[in-house]
Design a protein around this motif. Structure first.
Motif, short mmCIF file in Angstrom:
data_model
loop_
_atom_site.label_atom_id
_atom_site.label_comp_id
_atom_site.label_asym_id
_atom_site.label_seq_id
_atom_site.Cartn_x
_atom_site.Cartn_y
_atom_site.Cartn_z
N ARG A 1 0.69 -1.36 0.12
CA ARG A 1 0.03 0.10 -0.05
C ARG A 1 0.81 1.16 0.02
O ARG A 1 1.86 1.35 0.66
CB ARG A 1 -0.93 -0.09 1.32
CG ARG A 1 -2.12 1.02 1.31
CD ARG A 1 -2.97 0.59 2.43
NE ARG A 1 -4.09 1.50 2.58
CZ ARG A 1 -3.63 2.84 3.42
NH1 ARG A 1 -2.51 2.83 3.96
NH2 ARG A 1 -4.64 3.65 3.34
N CYS A 2 0.63 2.25 -0.70
CA CYS A 2 1.17 3.53 -1.00
C CYS A 2 0.79 4.36 0.22
O CYS A 2 -0.22 4.42 0.82
CB CYS A 2 0.54 4.22 -2.29
SG CYS A 2 1.56 5.78 -2.28
N ALA A 3 2.10 4.90 0.93
CA ALA A 3 1.61 5.53 2.39
C ALA A 3 0.88 6.84 2.00
O ALA A 3 0.70 7.56 2.93
CB ALA A 3 3.04 5.68 3.06
N GLU A 4 1.14 7.42 0.67
CA GLU A 4 0.63 8.51 0.48
C GLU A 4 -0.77 8.68 0.04
O GLU A 4 -1.79 9.29 0.66
CB GLU A 4 1.38 9.33 -0.52
CG GLU A 4 1.09 10.69 -0.84
CD GLU A 4 0.92 11.69 -0.01
OE1 GLU A 4 1.60 11.58 0.88
OE2 GLU A 4 0.14 12.60 0.00
N CYS A 5 -1.07 7.85 -1.02
CA CYS A 5 -2.57 7.82 -1.45
C CYS A 5 -3.10 6.41 -1.13
O CYS A 5 -4.59 6.33 -1.36
CB CYS A 5 -2.47 8.04 -2.92
SG CYS A 5 -1.58 6.51 -4.06
N GLY A 6 -2.60 5.55 -0.77
CA GLY A 6 -3.38 4.26 -0.50
C GLY A 6 -3.37 3.32 -1.39
O GLY A 6 -4.02 2.33 -1.24
N PHE B 1 5.79 3.40 -1.68
CA PHE B 1 4.90 4.36 -2.40
C PHE B 1 4.76 3.86 -3.81
O PHE B 1 5.52 2.96 -4.35
CB PHE B 1 5.56 5.84 -2.46
CG PHE B 1 5.96 6.22 -1.09
CD1 PHE B 1 4.87 7.03 -0.37
CD2 PHE B 1 7.06 6.26 -0.40
CE1 PHE B 1 5.32 7.67 0.78
CE2 PHE B 1 7.46 6.70 0.72
CZ PHE B 1 6.62 7.32 1.57
N CYS B 2 3.67 4.49 -4.33
CA CYS B 2 3.40 3.76 -5.56
C CYS B 2 4.24 4.59 -6.62
O CYS B 2 4.34 3.97 -7.91
CB CYS B 2 1.93 4.06 -5.87
SG CYS B 2 1.38 5.84 -6.23
N CYS B 3 4.74 5.76 -6.50
CA CYS B 3 5.53 6.51 -7.26
C CYS B 3 6.51 7.43 -6.68
O CYS B 3 6.30 7.75 -5.51
CB CYS B 3 4.58 7.29 -8.23
SG CYS B 3 3.55 8.33 -7.81
N ASP C 1 6.80 10.46 -7.01
CA ASP C 1 6.14 11.77 -6.80
C ASP C 1 5.49 11.38 -5.32
O ASP C 1 5.79 12.54 -4.45
CB ASP C 1 5.21 12.25 -7.75
CG ASP C 1 4.57 13.40 -7.98
OD1 ASP C 1 5.61 14.25 -7.34
OD2 ASP C 1 3.63 13.63 -8.10
N HIS C 2 4.97 10.50 -5.15
CA HIS C 2 4.22 10.48 -3.75
C HIS C 2 5.26 10.19 -2.55
O HIS C 2 4.87 10.82 -1.46
CB HIS C 2 3.15 9.32 -3.78
CG HIS C 2 2.13 9.51 -4.58
ND1 HIS C 2 1.11 8.59 -4.60
CD2 HIS C 2 1.70 10.69 -4.95
CE1 HIS C 2 -0.03 9.14 -5.52
NE2 HIS C 2 0.30 10.32 -5.53
N ALA C 3 6.26 9.50 -2.88
CA ALA C 3 7.48 9.63 -1.88
C ALA C 3 7.93 11.03 -1.56
O ALA C 3 7.95 11.39 -0.34
CB ALA C 3 8.65 8.84 -2.46
ZN LIG Z 1 0.47 6.88 -4.15
#
Ligand SMILES: [Zn+2]
Length: 101
Positions: free
Chosen positions: A61-66, A82-84, A86-88
């Protein structure tokens, strides 16, 4: 003229070598017959006849957007996934979001 012939020969030789290497990678057992057509499926790993090996990829799971992303594509930064990138970066930019209060 001779150089051109040599070039062509090298080209074919490299292709043949590449094919051989690829076959060696896909069939480690070397016990499959030439007309097996995938009859023996003892190992269901990356030895599938398909071109793209489908490995079991756990979702993280991405910590930013889920959003859930395959762990092979997920980014790990500061113990979070993170998924990307950018979110990191955005997550790092937060003033410790949920832990602030
Ligand atoms: Zn994300």
């Amino acid at each position: 003229m001779r150089q051109l012939l040599l070039l062509i020969f090298v080209f074919f030789a490299s292709q043949w070598l590449f094919k051989k290497l690829k076959r060696a990678q896909t069939a480690p057992g070397a016990q499959t017959g030439p007309q097996g057509a995938g009859a023996t499926r003892a190992s269901r790993g990356p030895a599938a006849s398909g071109s793209v090996p489908q490995l079991p990829d756990p979702l993280v799971r991405c910590a930013e957007c889920g959003v859930h992303t395959p762990s092979s594509e997920a980014l790990v930064a500061a113990g979070h996934r993170f998924c990307c990138s950018d979110h990191a970066r955005r997550y790092a930019g937060h003033p410790t979001g949920r832990d602030a209060r």
